[in-house]
Design a protein around this motif. Structure first.
Motif, short mmCIF file in Angstrom:
data_model
loop_
_atom_site.label_atom_id
_atom_site.label_comp_id
_atom_site.label_asym_id
_atom_site.label_seq_id
_atom_site.Cartn_x
_atom_site.Cartn_y
_atom_site.Cartn_z
N ALA A 172 28.10 24.75 39.55
CA ALA A 172 27.79 25.14 38.16
C ALA A 172 28.91 24.72 37.22
O ALA A 172 28.66 24.21 36.12
CB ALA A 172 27.54 26.64 38.07
N ALA A 173 30.16 24.90 37.64
CA ALA A 173 31.30 24.49 36.82
C ALA A 173 31.37 22.97 36.72
O ALA A 173 31.66 22.42 35.65
CB ALA A 173 32.60 25.05 37.40
N HIS A 174 31.08 22.27 37.81
CA HIS A 174 31.10 20.81 37.79
C HIS A 174 30.07 20.26 36.79
O HIS A 174 30.36 19.32 36.05
CB HIS A 174 30.81 20.24 39.19
N LYS A 175 28.91 20.87 36.78
CA LYS A 175 27.87 20.44 35.85
C LYS A 175 28.37 20.57 34.41
O LYS A 175 28.23 19.65 33.60
CB LYS A 175 26.60 21.26 36.05
N ARG A 176 29.01 21.68 34.10
CA ARG A 176 29.54 21.89 32.75
C ARG A 176 30.67 20.91 32.43
O ARG A 176 30.75 20.40 31.31
CB ARG A 176 30.04 23.33 32.58
N TYR B 200 36.68 23.45 46.23
CA TYR B 200 35.29 23.86 46.10
C TYR B 200 35.14 25.25 46.74
O TYR B 200 34.83 25.37 47.92
CB TYR B 200 34.36 22.87 46.79
N ALA B 201 35.38 26.26 45.94
CA ALA B 201 35.36 27.63 46.45
C ALA B 201 34.97 28.60 45.35
O ALA B 201 35.24 28.35 44.17
CB ALA B 201 36.74 28.00 47.00
N GLY B 202 34.36 29.69 45.74
CA GLY B 202 34.06 30.81 44.86
C GLY B 202 34.66 32.04 45.50
O GLY B 202 34.03 32.66 46.36
N PRO B 203 35.88 32.38 45.14
CA PRO B 203 36.59 33.48 45.81
C PRO B 203 35.87 34.82 45.72
O PRO B 203 35.23 35.13 44.72
CB PRO B 203 37.92 33.56 45.05
N GLN C 273 45.74 34.10 51.95
CA GLN C 273 47.14 34.48 52.12
C GLN C 273 48.10 33.43 51.59
O GLN C 273 49.28 33.71 51.39
CB GLN C 273 47.43 34.77 53.59
N CYS C 274 47.60 32.22 51.34
CA CYS C 274 48.43 31.13 50.81
C CYS C 274 48.43 31.10 49.29
O CYS C 274 49.11 30.28 48.68
CB CYS C 274 47.92 29.79 51.34
N ILE C 275 47.67 31.99 48.66
CA ILE C 275 47.54 32.01 47.21
C ILE C 275 48.43 33.12 46.64
O ILE C 275 48.30 34.28 47.02
CB ILE C 275 46.07 32.20 46.81
N THR C 276 49.34 32.73 45.74
CA THR C 276 50.30 33.69 45.20
C THR C 276 49.97 34.17 43.79
O THR C 276 50.51 35.17 43.34
CB THR C 276 51.72 33.11 45.22
N HIS C 277 49.10 33.44 43.08
CA HIS C 277 48.73 33.82 41.72
C HIS C 277 47.37 33.22 41.36
O HIS C 277 47.05 32.12 41.80
CB HIS C 277 49.79 33.34 40.71
N VAL C 278 46.59 33.95 40.55
CA VAL C 278 45.27 33.49 40.13
C VAL C 278 45.05 33.82 38.66
O VAL C 278 45.36 34.92 38.22
CB VAL C 278 44.15 34.20 40.93
N ASP C 279 44.52 32.84 37.92
CA ASP C 279 44.09 33.05 36.54
C ASP C 279 42.72 32.41 36.37
O ASP C 279 42.53 31.26 36.79
CB ASP C 279 45.04 32.38 35.53
N ILE C 280 41.78 33.12 35.74
CA ILE C 280 40.51 32.50 35.36
C ILE C 280 40.80 31.72 34.07
O ILE C 280 41.31 32.28 33.11
CB ILE C 280 39.41 33.54 35.13
N ILE C 281 40.48 30.41 34.07
CA ILE C 281 40.81 29.59 32.89
C ILE C 281 39.57 29.06 32.15
O ILE C 281 39.70 28.57 31.04
CB ILE C 281 41.74 28.41 33.25
N ALA C 282 38.38 29.15 32.78
CA ALA C 282 37.18 28.64 32.11
C ALA C 282 35.92 29.20 32.77
O ALA C 282 35.90 29.49 33.96
CB ALA C 282 37.15 27.11 32.15
N PHE C 283 34.88 29.30 31.96
CA PHE C 283 33.53 29.65 32.41
C PHE C 283 33.48 31.00 33.12
O PHE C 283 32.84 31.16 34.16
CB PHE C 283 32.94 28.55 33.31
N ASP D 136 31.82 33.45 32.54
CA ASP D 136 30.43 33.92 32.69
C ASP D 136 29.81 33.50 34.02
O ASP D 136 28.79 34.05 34.42
CB ASP D 136 29.56 33.40 31.53
N LEU D 137 30.43 32.57 34.73
CA LEU D 137 29.90 32.12 36.03
C LEU D 137 30.34 33.03 37.18
O LEU D 137 30.01 32.77 38.33
CB LEU D 137 30.33 30.68 36.32
N GLY D 138 31.09 34.08 36.89
CA GLY D 138 31.52 35.02 37.94
C GLY D 138 32.41 34.35 38.96
O GLY D 138 33.43 33.75 38.61
N THR D 139 32.01 34.41 40.23
CA THR D 139 32.84 33.82 41.29
C THR D 139 32.95 32.31 41.14
O THR D 139 33.87 31.71 41.68
CB THR D 139 32.29 34.14 42.70
N GLU D 140 32.04 31.68 40.38
CA GLU D 140 32.09 30.24 40.19
C GLU D 140 32.91 29.82 38.96
O GLU D 140 32.97 28.64 38.63
CB GLU D 140 30.67 29.66 40.11
N ALA D 141 33.53 30.78 38.27
CA ALA D 141 34.41 30.44 37.16
C ALA D 141 35.54 29.54 37.67
O ALA D 141 35.90 29.58 38.85
CB ALA D 141 35.00 31.71 36.55
#
Length: 176
Positions: A36-40, A62-65, A134-144, A146-151
């Motif tokens: 969905a994000a790729h389409k946008r 290619y992941a939806g956490p 466990q390899c991820i130390t920080h997360v920010d939603i930066i776009a979309f 409204d797509l929920g896990t697909e943001a």
């Protein structure tokens, strides 16, 4: 074949050093995006609109956490089947995207774009979503959002384990 530790953003020199089948550990910034994000994103490129991040040298996972549990940065974050992005990936690669992380085969158009624009496709280990988180130390939603896990999320990763599935020469681990 030796393992390799790499830092984002990717350079052509680093991409040239990667070989199909090689174990790689990525540190730095990685972005999540699914179909969905790729389409946008493709629609934004076609309309000449500004993109939510500069693709130059970047990697898209290619992941939806899954939602995070209290005390955790992110929930499980396993790879999505990459073929769902094949219709969109060549245009993103043409616009500077250098790496993709997912699972499964890619079509000829994606492989041709990887070779033409010097990119790389990494396979994540399916079923290891909790390990990947466990390899991820920080997360920010930066776009979309409204797509929920697909943001689109900007992840800061440390030693994210992947395997080179298609290298810059077009060698494909799935076709060996």
């Amino acid at each position: 074949m030796s393992e390799q530790y790499i830092q984002t953003p990717l350079t052509n020199e680093v991409i040239d050093s990667l070989q199909v089948g090689q174990m790689v550990y990525i540190s730095g910034t990685v972005y999540t995006a699914r179909d969905a994000a790729h389409k946008r994103l493709v629609e934004m490129i076609q309309k000449n609109e500004p993109l939510p991040f500069d693709f130059t040298g970047q990697i898209v996972y290619y992941a939806g956490p899954c939602p995070n549990k209290p005390g955790f940065v992110i929930g499980s974050v396993g790879p999505t089947t990459s073929g769902r992005m094949d219709a969109y990936a060549p245009l993103l690669i043409e616009h500077g995207l250098k790496g993709m992380i997912g699972k499964g085969l890619r079509d000829d158009g994606v492989k041709e774009a990887i070779v033409k624009y010097k990119g790389v496709y990494f396979a994540a280990i399916g079923g290891a979503a909790a390990l990947m988180s466990q390899c991820i130390t920080h997360v920010d939603i930066i776009a979309f959002e409204d797509l929920g896990t697909e943001a689109i999320r900007k992840l800061t990763v440390k030693n994210l384990p992947v395997i080179v599935a298609i290298d810059a020469k077009g060698n494909d681990v799935y076709l060996k």
